[in-house]
Write an enzyme that holds these catalytic residues in place. Structure first.
Site, mmCIF file in Angstrom:
data_model
loop_
_atom_site.group_PDB
_atom_site.id
_atom_site.type_symbol
_atom_site.label_atom_id
_atom_site.label_comp_id
_atom_site.label_asym_id
_atom_site.label_seq_id
_atom_site.Cartn_x
_atom_site.Cartn_y
_atom_site.Cartn_z
ATOM 1 C CB CYS A 62 -0.923 0.012 1.217
ATOM 2 S SG CYS A 62 -0.034 0.038 2.798
ATOM 3 C CB CYS A 65 4.433 -0.458 2.061
ATOM 4 S SG CYS A 65 3.312 -1.556 2.946
ATOM 5 C CB CYS A 227 -27.750 -19.915 -10.079
ATOM 6 S SG CYS A 227 -26.527 -20.622 -8.935
ATOM 7 C CB CYS A 230 -23.294 -22.574 -11.783
ATOM 8 S SG CYS A 230 -24.456 -23.400 -10.687
ATOM 9 C CG ASP A 641 -14.964 10.624 -43.119
ATOM 10 O OD1 ASP A 641 -14.351 11.696 -43.133
ATOM 11 O OD2 ASP A 641 -14.847 9.750 -43.992
ATOM 12 C CG ASP A 840 -12.635 4.890 -44.295
ATOM 13 O OD1 ASP A 840 -12.049 4.788 -43.198
ATOM 14 O OD2 ASP A 840 -12.137 5.459 -45.269
ATOM 15 C CG ASP A 844 -12.322 8.344 -40.933
ATOM 16 O OD1 ASP A 844 -11.739 9.417 -41.171
ATOM 17 O OD2 ASP A 844 -13.220 7.889 -41.656
#
Length: 962
Positions: A62, A65, A227, A230, A641, A840, A844
């Protein structure tokens, strides 16, 4: 002697000291002398010297530290500067590496061995805009030891000391997905000699190319999942297999997409070890057949079991409802209900066995699922009832009630719900099934003039195939003889048949209407456009938007939480409830367990995504992942465009003005000769115009193209330039005298380009790209949707403004260089806009990558499909509006499902626990809870299937021009 010379001379006195490089700031050397000797030698000359160390760290978890290490460094006079992260310390000072290592160790942290620097390439998913790219960039910078070589929304290339799995963990932590690119090349830097005293530079670095590993996406068919819990269990099991880069499990379809290069047998075994079933899906036909078999078998099994359970439960419930006694008050009642209890036990070990088997598997793997709740609830009800039958004297007279009917009814209703859910779920992939059905199973092969019908598996690239009227195109190819009209609406959504003649492309799955063709096979099998579309749709259906990840997170802690709530509920009723407290305790706890099953929560988003992506494919919209749909639903600005998007993309020369003795044809011939070296659409228009007039083109040399300006070269020993005002200004060519002609051309909506010879203006050519027939209505439609429409083009402002006025676009950005389009997107985002860029897919690309959503126009070219999040298979701006409307509808459907699931559980659990008892004087029956749970899943599936009926607000007419 200067400073550098003094140091060089002093160090030369040390044994085996070789100076590699030296300047006033830094010395690079190789020496066997101790660092202290080097430091002292330089210090005696009156100079300060420091050694630089980059030490990989471990144990720092963290910011505190990091601060602890920085504080220790700041208190030492022999450390001149430092930078500390959780992964690395970059220190410059007059101390040895061992001293520095000991200092760090004394603080409770470790210096790890110097890792190898690797170049890793990853494919990315889930990054939907420039902000996502920036977020991931910050994550990499925060991690340290990562140099970003390339990074966009679809891939990244990094130089790092981390392993591939560590990088994937960083990317996953940022909320995105990644798997290693098959073309990854890893380079290892290693020291030739390791010494206790450091060398200030590492010599003899060597790079070794490692052979790329084969990387693909493998699909598995799953069984046994019920569910969202799982889903989490299966994903966790698969991720632990070596070689797995990422995995997406789709509860709605019971499939898993596994990316990476694992041993697939190990993956299947891992799924089985987790308590589920898995098998390989070899191809789409096999997958569909196997999945249909599974769905049919599941439906039949559940329906049969439900009928058996309800045939026992309904009579028992009717007995109680219509006045029959369900109390144990005599030996006769004990015998009668004991017999019923044995029949119910037989029901549990046959019809209900899967609930108990699956819950036991889950228990062995330290998890809880929907089956756990059902098994606990029904098992508790049966055990309590059987104990009452066997030992009635243990209970107060009022508590001698049996609940065998609840056990049977709960099993029956939940199983019936599973059957109806399976039937409804089988409808979710109808769009994909229709795409698969487009592929014919045979083709007519022409060899030596003889036509034979063969299985599609026999067709090879370069074979000549016959396409008869009414037949489906078998593979992708190019027409070599004949002409016809082909219906491509199944792939593109375009209602009009497309004329095909020699040289045109044909796509697998499209339908020939009239004539007969000969065409040469180019792409077969999984390389056809249809096959790639099917794979893209399949992957998108298995992807997860942010909402789905939220639901998964909640589901992972939901079932254990419910079990705790059930225990607390039981305790409250037992200690504080009215007599008979044991009965109230049982009813309340069982009802909580049954009503809280998270089926609806797990199905809420994958069902909507599966149906929404499939419906998009039917409309000719290819979606890269579900996250893009969620982003698209919140778009408020659409940037268009001009060339090829608002216009046909087929420019034509409409006017020629000559300002010297050259005729219009001579001017056109000169211009077309120069443009032979260009690939720009306007260049093609000029060359085609010259060919139509039968002009002979001269060779061009020294050709050069300047991005966003124009081209230049040598034609007939003359220097020729063709371009815009910027190019003319760059070479100081006077153009003011032809401003009137320029304005007239621009006022017609055409693009004027200047032609200069030997630095003298000699002409202007006007090139017009006509607007698409539906551009006006599409722009009006987007504006009616509340979207801000912006036109972005490299054309002159005058030309752009004419086009914008015709289309009713108020926001125009013109005279933009290719690399400036992305800057315009960024500027809009800084204004708080959520931007969709429509282009396209090639020119772009930077702007498409930076926008929240990139939408590629066109007929689904390779580059477009790979680069864009949305690809429109039909070339119409109405496809943009369709995509945004469908995204909004899909997101709304997901929210409806999630809201329903959350509300159901939020209200159902308290009611089941008995919060309404003080008002009603009654508890919710476990039977009613079972019915409600089954109904919630059916409701979610049914609501998601409503998306199959989605129709865009604009319907193209068959009479419209393509």
């Amino acid at each position: 002697m200067n400073c550098v010379g003094k140091i060089r001379s002093a160090l030369a006195q040390l044994p085996d000291c070789q100076i590699i490089d030296i300047n006033t700031k830094q010395i690079t050397l190789s020496s066997d002398s101790p660092l202290k000797a080097i430091y002292q030698k330089i210090k005696t000359l009156g100079y300060q010297v420091g050694f630089n160390y980059q030490l990989p760290l471990s144990g720092l978890s963290c910011g505190r530290c990091v601060a602890k290490v920085e504080n220790a460094f700041s208190q030492r006079d022999d450390i001149f500067s430092y930078t500390v992260t959780k992964q690395q310390a970059d220190v410059t000072g007059a101390l040895s590496e061992q001293t520095l290592t000991d200092l760090i160790s004394s603080l409770g942290y470790q210096v790890v061995s110097e890792p190898t620097a690797n170049t890793l390439t990853f494919s990315l998913s889930g990054l939907s805009c420039g902000r996502c790219v920036a977020k991931l960039t910050d994550k990499f910078n925060e991690a340290g030891n990562i140099e970003i070589i390339e990074l966009d929304k679809t891939h990244t290339k990094l130089l790092t000391t981390y392993s591939a799995s560590d990088v994937i963990a960083i990317i996953t932590d940022a909320g995105y997905h990644a798997f290693k690119d098959p073309n990854t090349v890893v380079s290892n830097a290693a020291e030739e000699n390791e010494e206790t005293e450091p060398r200030l530079t590492v010599e003899n670095s060597q790079s070794e190319a490692i052979k790329p590993t084969t990387n693909n996406v493998q699909q598995l068919l799953l069984s046994g999942m019920t569910c969202a819990s799982c889903v989490a269990s299966v994903e966790k099991a698969i991720k632990q297999v070596a070689g797995v880069e990422s995995v997406n499990v789709n509860l709605a379809e019971r499939t898993a997409l596994v990316a990476g290069s694992p041993n697939i047998a190990q993956v299947i075994q891992a799924v089985k070890d987790a308590g589920y079933g898995a098998e390989v899906s070899e191809d789409e036909q096999t997958r569909r057949q196997r999945q249909q078999e599974q769905n049919t078998q599941t439906f039949k099994t559940h329906l049969r079991n439900a009928c058996i359970a309800l045939s026992l439960g309904v009579p028992m419930m009717a007995w109680g409802v219509f006045g029959g006694s369900m109390m144990i008050d005599s030996t006769t009642s004990q015998l009668a209900w004991g017999f019923v209890g044995l029949i119910t036990l037989l029901l549990l070990v046959t019809v209900g066995k899967d609930f108990y088997i699956n819950s036991w598997k889950a228990f062995k793997h330290h998890r809880a699922t929907m089956d756990t709740l059902v098994a606990l609830g029904t098992g508790a009800a049966w055990l309590f009832s059987m104990l009452v039958v066997l030992k009635p004297d243990m209970f107060p007279t009022a508590a001698r009630h049996v609940y065998f009917e609840a056990t049977a009814m709960i099993i029956g209703l939940i199983t019936l719900g599973h059957a109806l859910e399976a039937r409804a779920r089988s409808q979710t992939s109808k769009a994909l099934e229709r795409l698969i059905d487009l592929q014919p199973q045979t083709a007519i092969v022409v060899e030596n003039g003889i036509e034979t019908e063969r299985p599609l598996s026999d067709v090879k690239s370069e074979m000549i195939l016959r396409l008869r009227p009414g037949a489906k195109v078998a593979v992708d190819g190019v027409v070599i003889e004949g002409n016809t009209y082909i219906d491509e609406s199944m792939l593109t959504g375009e209602p009009l048949a497309v004329h095909k003649q020699t040289g045109d492309k044909v796509r697998a799955g499209t339908i020939n209407q009239q004539g007969s063709l000969l065409f040469k096979a180019e792409h077969i099998g999984s390389d056809t456009m249809l096959a790639r579309i099917i794979q893209l749709v399949r992957q998108a259906q298995s992807s997860k938007p942010a909402l789905a990840r939220l639901a998964d997170t909640i589901s992972s802690i939901f079932v254990p939480s419910v079990m705790i709530i059930a225990i607390v509920t039981a305790m409250v009723w037992y200690y504080f409830g009215p007599a008979p407290s044991s009965v109230y305790m049982l009813v309340a706890a069982t009802t909580v367990l049954i009503i809280a099953c998270p089926c609806a929560l797990g199905l809420a988003t994958p069902m909507s995504v599966t149906v929404g992506v499939g419906r998009a494919a039917e409309l000719g919209i290819l979606i890269r992942d579900a996250e893009a749909m969620q982003q698209a639903a919140n778009i408020d600005t659409v940037v268009l465009d001009k060339t090829g998007t608002l216009t046909e993309g087929k420019p034509q020369v409409v006017s020629i003005h000559s300002y010297n003795n050259l005729s219009e044809e001579q001017l056109l011939q000169l211009t077309a000769s120069l443009e032979q070296g260009s690939e720009h659409p306007l260049a093609n228009a000029i060359i085609q115009s010259a060919k139509q007039k039968g002009l002979t083109l001269s060779p061009v040399s020294d050709f050069a193209a300047t991005a966003g300006m124009g081209v230049s070269g040598i034609v007939n020993a003359q220097s020729v330039m063709l371009g815009n005002e910027k190019l003319m200004g760059k070479h100081n060519i006077e153009i003011s005298q032809v401003q009137d002609d320029f304005d007239r051309i621009a006022a017609q909506g055409a693009t004027p380009v200047y032609l200069a010879q030997n630095n003298q203006l000699i002409g202007i050519i006007g090139i017009s790209d006509p607007l698409r027939r539906d551009s006006l209505s599409a722009v009006k439609r987007m504006q009616d949707m509340g979207l801000t429409v912006v036109m972005l083009t490299g054309d002159s402002y005058k030309t752009a403004q004419v086009i914008a006025n015709k289309l009713g676009i108020n926001d125009v950005v013109a005279d933009v260089l290719p690399d400036g389009k992305a800057a315009q997107i960024k500027q809009l985002q800084q204004q708080g806009k959520r931007v969709a860029m429509v282009g396209d897919g090639i020119n772009d690309a930077p702007a498409l990558a930076l926008a929240e959503v990139g939408i590629a126009m066109g007929s689904g070219t390779d580059v477009a499909i790979e680069s864009a999040q949305f690809t429109l298979m039909r070339h119409s701006l109405h496809g943009v509006a369709d995509a945004l409307e469908l995204s909004k509808a899909t997101l709304r459907n997901m929210k409806e499902n999630l809201f329903g699931a959350f509300i159901y559980n939020s209200l159902g659990i308290p009611v089941a626990a008995g919060v309404l008892y003080p008002l009603t004087g009654a508890l919710l029956s476990p039977v009613i809870a079972g019915a409600a749970m089954a109904l919630s899943s059916i409701t979610v599936v049914t609501n998601a299937n409503r998306l199959r009926l989605f129709k865009p607000s604009y319907q193209p007419q068959a009479t419209e021009e393509k």
